[in-house]
Design a protein around this motif. Structure first.
Motif, PDB file in Angstrom:
ATOM      1  N   THR A   1     -69.704 -53.507  81.159  1.00  0.00           N
ATOM      2  CA  THR A   1     -70.834 -53.318  82.362  1.00  0.00           C
ATOM      3  C   THR A   1     -71.730 -54.607  82.412  1.00  0.00           C
ATOM      4  N   TYR A   2     -71.905 -54.959  83.392  1.00  0.00           N
ATOM      5  CA  TYR A   2     -72.814 -56.089  83.754  1.00  0.00           C
ATOM      6  C   TYR A   2     -74.313 -55.485  84.047  1.00  0.00           C
ATOM      7  N   VAL A   3     -75.288 -56.211  83.206  1.00  0.00           N
ATOM      8  CA  VAL A   3     -76.609 -55.951  84.045  1.00  0.00           C
ATOM      9  C   VAL A   3     -77.370 -57.360  84.068  1.00  0.00           C
ATOM     10  N   PHE A   4     -77.771 -57.632  85.173  1.00  0.00           N
ATOM     11  CA  PHE A   4     -78.223 -58.827  85.592  1.00  0.00           C
ATOM     12  C   PHE A   4     -79.705 -58.819  86.268  1.00  0.00           C
ATOM     13  N   ASP A   5     -80.208 -59.774  86.567  1.00  0.00           N
ATOM     14  CA  ASP A   5     -81.655 -59.832  87.336  1.00  0.00           C
ATOM     15  C   ASP A   5     -81.604 -60.567  88.643  1.00  0.00           C
ATOM     16  N   SER A   6     -82.355 -60.694  89.159  1.00  0.00           N
ATOM     17  CA  SER A   6     -82.308 -61.490  90.554  1.00  0.00           C
ATOM     18  C   SER A   6     -83.825 -62.305  90.762  1.00  0.00           C
ATOM     19  N   MET A   7     -83.646 -63.541  90.493  1.00  0.00           N
ATOM     20  CA  MET A   7     -84.939 -64.589  90.752  1.00  0.00           C
ATOM     21  C   MET A   7     -85.595 -64.245  91.994  1.00  0.00           C
ATOM     22  N   GLY A   8     -86.796 -63.969  91.802  1.00  0.00           N
ATOM     23  CA  GLY A   8     -87.673 -63.816  93.172  1.00  0.00           C
ATOM     24  C   GLY A   8     -87.650 -62.284  93.658  1.00  0.00           C
ATOM     25  N   GLU A   9     -86.922 -61.716  93.126  1.00  0.00           N
ATOM     26  CA  GLU A   9     -86.927 -60.229  93.601  1.00  0.00           C
ATOM     27  C   GLU A   9     -87.407 -59.285  92.278  1.00  0.00           C
ATOM     28  N   GLY A  10     -87.348 -59.674  91.277  1.00  0.00           N
ATOM     29  CA  GLY A  10     -87.887 -58.655  90.024  1.00  0.00           C
ATOM     30  C   GLY A  10     -87.309 -57.607  89.778  1.00  0.00           C
ATOM     31  N   ILE A  11     -86.147 -57.665  90.348  1.00  0.00           N
ATOM     32  CA  ILE A  11     -85.023 -56.241  90.281  1.00  0.00           C
ATOM     33  C   ILE A  11     -84.067 -56.543  89.162  1.00  0.00           C
ATOM     34  N   LEU A  12     -83.901 -55.551  88.382  1.00  0.00           N
ATOM     35  CA  LEU A  12     -82.518 -55.362  87.690  1.00  0.00           C
ATOM     36  C   LEU A  12     -81.524 -54.529  88.038  1.00  0.00           C
ATOM     37  N   ARG A  13     -80.281 -54.908  88.120  1.00  0.00           N
ATOM     38  CA  ARG A  13     -79.166 -54.439  88.667  1.00  0.00           C
ATOM     39  C   ARG A  13     -77.852 -54.336  87.642  1.00  0.00           C
ATOM     40  N   TYR A  14     -77.130 -53.187  87.949  1.00  0.00           N
ATOM     41  CA  TYR A  14     -76.049 -53.207  86.887  1.00  0.00           C
ATOM     42  C   TYR A  14     -74.755 -53.084  87.823  1.00  0.00           C
ATOM     43  N   SER A  15     -73.600 -53.225  87.166  1.00  0.00           N
ATOM     44  CA  SER A  15     -72.307 -53.198  87.970  1.00  0.00           C
ATOM     45  C   SER A  15     -71.319 -52.740  86.699  1.00  0.00           C
ATOM     46  N   ARG A  16     -70.710 -51.276  86.677  1.00  0.00           N
ATOM     47  CA  ARG A  16     -69.975 -51.101  85.885  1.00  0.00           C
ATOM     48  C   ARG A  16     -68.292 -51.371  86.097  1.00  0.00           C
ATOM     49  N   LEU A  17     -67.679 -51.258  85.080  1.00  0.00           N
ATOM     50  CA  LEU A  17     -66.000 -51.585  85.138  1.00  0.00           C
ATOM     51  C   LEU A  17     -65.174 -50.280  85.018  1.00  0.00           C
ATOM     52  N   ILE A  18     -64.803 -49.792  86.354  1.00  0.00           N
ATOM     53  CA  ILE A  18     -64.361 -48.312  86.235  1.00  0.00           C
ATOM     54  C   ILE A  18     -62.935 -48.413  86.636  1.00  0.00           C
ATOM     55  N   ASP A  19     -62.136 -47.893  85.639  1.00  0.00           N
ATOM     56  CA  ASP A  19     -60.589 -47.912  85.927  1.00  0.00           C
ATOM     57  C   ASP A  19     -60.223 -49.564  86.276  1.00  0.00           C
ATOM     58  N   GLY A  20     -60.896 -50.404  85.871  1.00  0.00           N
ATOM     59  CA  GLY A  20     -60.360 -51.837  85.982  1.00  0.00           C
ATOM     60  C   GLY A  20     -61.106 -52.333  87.098  1.00  0.00           C
ATOM     61  N   GLU A  21     -61.741 -51.750  87.764  1.00  0.00           N
ATOM     62  CA  GLU A  21     -62.253 -52.232  89.069  1.00  0.00           C
ATOM     63  C   GLU A  21     -63.906 -52.291  89.053  1.00  0.00           C
ATOM     64  N   ARG A  22     -64.480 -53.440  89.488  1.00  0.00           N
ATOM     65  CA  ARG A  22     -65.868 -53.737  89.393  1.00  0.00           C
ATOM     66  C   ARG A  22     -66.355 -53.239  90.413  1.00  0.00           C
ATOM     67  N   GLU A  23     -67.452 -52.193  90.401  1.00  0.00           N
ATOM     68  CA  GLU A  23     -68.326 -51.510  91.262  1.00  0.00           C
ATOM     69  C   GLU A  23     -69.321 -52.431  92.004  1.00  0.00           C
ATOM     70  N   GLU A  24     -69.617 -52.071  93.273  1.00  0.00           N
ATOM     71  CA  GLU A  24     -70.848 -52.792  93.840  1.00  0.00           C
ATOM     72  C   GLU A  24     -72.002 -52.778  92.846  1.00  0.00           C
ATOM     73  N   PRO A  25     -72.873 -53.783  92.835  1.00  0.00           N
ATOM     74  CA  PRO A  25     -74.284 -53.686  91.984  1.00  0.00           C
ATOM     75  C   PRO A  25     -75.217 -52.656  92.625  1.00  0.00           C
ATOM     76  N   LYS A  26     -75.538 -51.930  91.738  1.00  0.00           N
ATOM     77  CA  LYS A  26     -76.652 -50.974  91.980  1.00  0.00           C
ATOM     78  C   LYS A  26     -78.134 -51.524  91.122  1.00  0.00           C
ATOM     79  N   GLN A  27     -79.216 -50.854  91.816  1.00  0.00           N
ATOM     80  CA  GLN A  27     -80.458 -50.957  91.369  1.00  0.00           C
ATOM     81  C   GLN A  27     -80.512 -49.998  90.125  1.00  0.00           C
ATOM     82  N   PHE A  28     -81.320 -50.408  89.283  1.00  0.00           N
ATOM     83  CA  PHE A  28     -81.880 -49.501  88.004  1.00  0.00           C
ATOM     84  C   PHE A  28     -82.959 -48.647  89.033  1.00  0.00           C
ATOM     85  N   GLY A  29     -83.208 -47.421  88.115  1.00  0.00           N
ATOM     86  CA  GLY A  29     -84.504 -46.409  88.739  1.00  0.00           C
ATOM     87  C   GLY A  29     -85.911 -47.057  88.378  1.00  0.00           C
TER      88      GLY A  29
END
Length: 664
Positions: A526-554
């Protein structure tokens, strides 16, 4: 004949062992009242050496242990002690050894007495250095002041009478014996005829009026040369009251040092380079202060940053009597001692005749030696016998993998002063899973115009920690839990079969579309990353070998003015990050959120006032073994609105995380 020789050797060894056992049962030799009043040179020699492998407590705050049982090769140290007693290595009066905070060995010879404050000679210069470090810790001076003209702190001077170049003398130059004064012996004798003119800052005025001009050529290494006195003048000028009271109240009293003599110089200030006397046990206290990075009983007495400089290799001393292997810091010496295939960074205060306070941080070792030997060659035995006696396996890997540093407790401490935490700006950090490589970013450059960010690695090669510059800054490093990938924001490198890193590659879509500063990954991918200027953290899981589109944490995580620099635990049980919230302690604080049983994330928890301050903390991560929490702190300013102007790396026991984990 051989059997007779062996028998005689066995008898001698047995007698010697019995002698030492009996000796340790008797009290350490004390100077009588009459002996304390006579000259050291008139003091009679002890009738027999006192050698104790189980020192006795004397209510002087020194913890006591036993040589052998609490570390060290007992036979090696006893043999060396007997050789010292037999004058095989010169005329020495005491040798004491502490290991891991405990006094394990105590011995006295010739003029040595447990209660006798012996002359420190030039070892006193190290005390002056530490006194200056105390002024910085208390805020009377700043680290930046070390590079300011020394005369700027002395307000009673008349600069119109100074020789040219007087402003070139800084504390940094004086502390490294490079003040550059040029006073002849004839001038010195002439000054002494009118001592009233040398009182207070009159000494400095006289020197700066009569010296030859101060030039870059004259500011080369010149031992003594009034440099310690110049430093003491600044201490006197910046502290409340007098330097004498300051040293007593802020250092000696705090360490329980009462049996000493600290004489007054011609200026009326405390002597800065000699004419100080201490007991051997009190010398141990100074060594303990140094090896604990300026702390005494949990209180930070000396600025850790100053001490890192003071005990580092800044310049090469050039006097004929100073060995080529010795380096010089701020009135402290430094050398590297090789034991087997490993080098140990060794720091010491050194005074003529054989006065030593030796510290070896990696071995948690303090060695104190006093003597009256003209040749003074005892450091050879420190290298050949004492250090090897405390190295368990001369060919083993490092006992402490964290760059050889002594681990912290539940109060954050600067990480690896002098190696990682330096005067330069540091940021980010990542260990490989085997803890043999540490990657981070450092600001490098002499001037503001020259300063650039460099990507640095410190690696364990052949049991030595070696630093090298990889490249200009490429991104903030994170190494995957399996050690196979180094993430650098939107790019990454892979570990090759040869153990090197591949050329840098792009993560591609969709990650290249985000201005990522730091991307971290769990063991599940699972990737967890930031975004400079936005101040938002996102994640992207590895599901069945496929990388999902990044989603914002709540909102539990993405709340407040900004959120950045995340770290996801390898097992995904928690996330660390830094954020700006009105409820925080300062500009940016470090927060943690624990994953709930249903997979959601809990409310953000501030890591508290032991971690967060009025300034900014950021970039937290936990070492691959889960033992220590690392983070960056802006130490240059304290106002919440200040930018990151001077950032240091800190570490603390990761148990603080478990203390915050909600009880299920």
């Amino acid at each position: 004949m051989k059997n007779i020789t062996r028998l005689l050797c066995l008898i001698i060894l047995l007698i010697t062992s019995i002698s030492f056992a009996q000796q340790s049962d008797s009290p350490a030799p004390e100077a009588t009242i009459a002996e304390t009043k006579i000259s050291f040179w008139d003091l009679p020699y002890l009738k027999e050496a006192f050698i104790d492998t189980t020192p006795t407590g004397r209510k002087d705050s020194l913890a006591i242990g036993e040589l052998g049982a609490n570390g060290g090769n007992k036979d090696m140290i006893i043999k060396l002690s007997q050789e010292i007693a037999d004058s095989m290595h010169g005329l020495y009066d005491s040798m004491l050894i502490t290991h891991k905070g405990m006094l394990l060995f105590e011995s006295y010879y010739r003029r040595g007495r447990v209660n006798l404050a012996s002359d420190q000679a030039s070892a006193a210069k190290a005390y002056t250095s530490l006194a200056l470090g105390r002024t910085i810790q208390l805020g009377y001076l700043k680290m930046a002041d070390l590079d300011k003209p020394l005369v700027s702190f002395l307000k009673d001077l008349d600069p119109t009478k100074f020789v040219k170049g007087a402003e070139k003398i800084t504390l940094h130059k004086a502390l490294t014996m490079r003040g550059g004064l040029r006073i002849s012996e004839e001038q010195r004798k002439e000054f002494e005829k009118n001592p009233s003119k040398l009182k207070g800052q009159g000494l400095v005025q006289t020197l700066l009026e009569h010296s030859a001009p101060i030039t870059s050529t004259s500011q080369n290494y010149s031992y003594g040369n009034f440099n310690p006195s110049l430093v003491m003048q600044v201490i006197e000028a910046v502290v409340p009251g007098t330097a004498q009271d300051f040293i007593k109240n802020e250092l000696l009293d705090k360490m329980g040092i009462t049996n000493y003599r600290w004489r007054t110089g011609v200026s009326g200030l405390p002597e800065a380079g000699w004419r100080v006397s201490m007991t051997s046990r009190d010398m141990v206290k100074w060594g303990t202060l140094v090896i604990n990075k300026g702390k005494w009983n949990g209180e930070q007495l000396i600025s850790a940053k100053f001490l890192a400089n003071a005990t580092s290799n800044i310049i090469k001393p050039t006097e004929d009597w100073q060995p080529d292997s010795f380096n010089y810091g701020y009135f402290f010496y430094q050398t590297n001692i090789i034991v087997g295939d490993k080098s140990y960074d060794t720091t010491f205060a050194w005074g003529g005749g054989g006065q030593y306070i030796i510290t070896v941080d990696e071995l948690d070792l303090v060695v104190v030696i006093t003597g009256h030997d003209r040749e003074d060659t005892i450091m050879t035995q420190v290298s050949k016998v004492i250090l090897p006696a405390f190295v368990k396996d001369q060919s083993s890997v490092l006992e402490n993998p964290y760059l050889g540093q002594k681990p912290p407790g539940l109060i954050p401490e600067p990480f690896a002063p002098g190696m990682v935490t330096t005067e330069e700006w540091q940021w980010s950090g990542a260990f490989t899973p085997d803890l043999k490589e540490f990657y981070f970013i450092r600001e490098v450059g002499e001037t503001e115009e020259d300063k650039k960010m460099k990507f640095i690695v410190i690696q364990n090669k052949n049991n030595k920690w070696q630093e090298s510059v990889i490249s200009p800054r490429e991104g903030e490093p994170f190494i995957s839990p399996d050690g196979k990938t180094m993430h650098l924001g939107t790019r990454y490198k892979e570990r090759t079969e040869t153990g090197d890193w591949s050329k840098i590659k792009s993560l591609g879509v969709p990650f290249k579309d985000f201005p990522i500063m730091l991307l971290t990954a769990s063991a599940k991918g699972t990737y967890v990353f930031d975004s400079m200027g936005e101040g938002i953290l996102r994640y992207s899981r590895l599901i069945d070998g496929e990388r999902e589109e990044p989603k914002q944490f709540g909102k539990e995580i993405n709340t407040g003015k900004s959120n950045a620099h995340p770290f996801i635990a390898p097992d995904e049980s928690y996330i660390l990050w830094d954020g700006r919230r009105d409820s925080g302690y300062g500009n940016a604080d470090i927060y943690i959120s624990f994953q709930q049983q249903d997979g959601s994330w809990g409310e953000a928890i501030n890591l508290g006032d032991k971690i967060n301050t009025e300034s900014s903390e950021a970039g937290a991560f936990v070492t691959p073994d889960g033992k220590y929490l690392f983070f960056n702190r802006n130490v240059g300013k304290t106002k919440p609105t200040d930018k990151y102007d001077d950032v240091d790396t800190f570490w603390v026991d990761a148990k603080i995380i478990e203390k915050l984990r909600p009880k299920s």
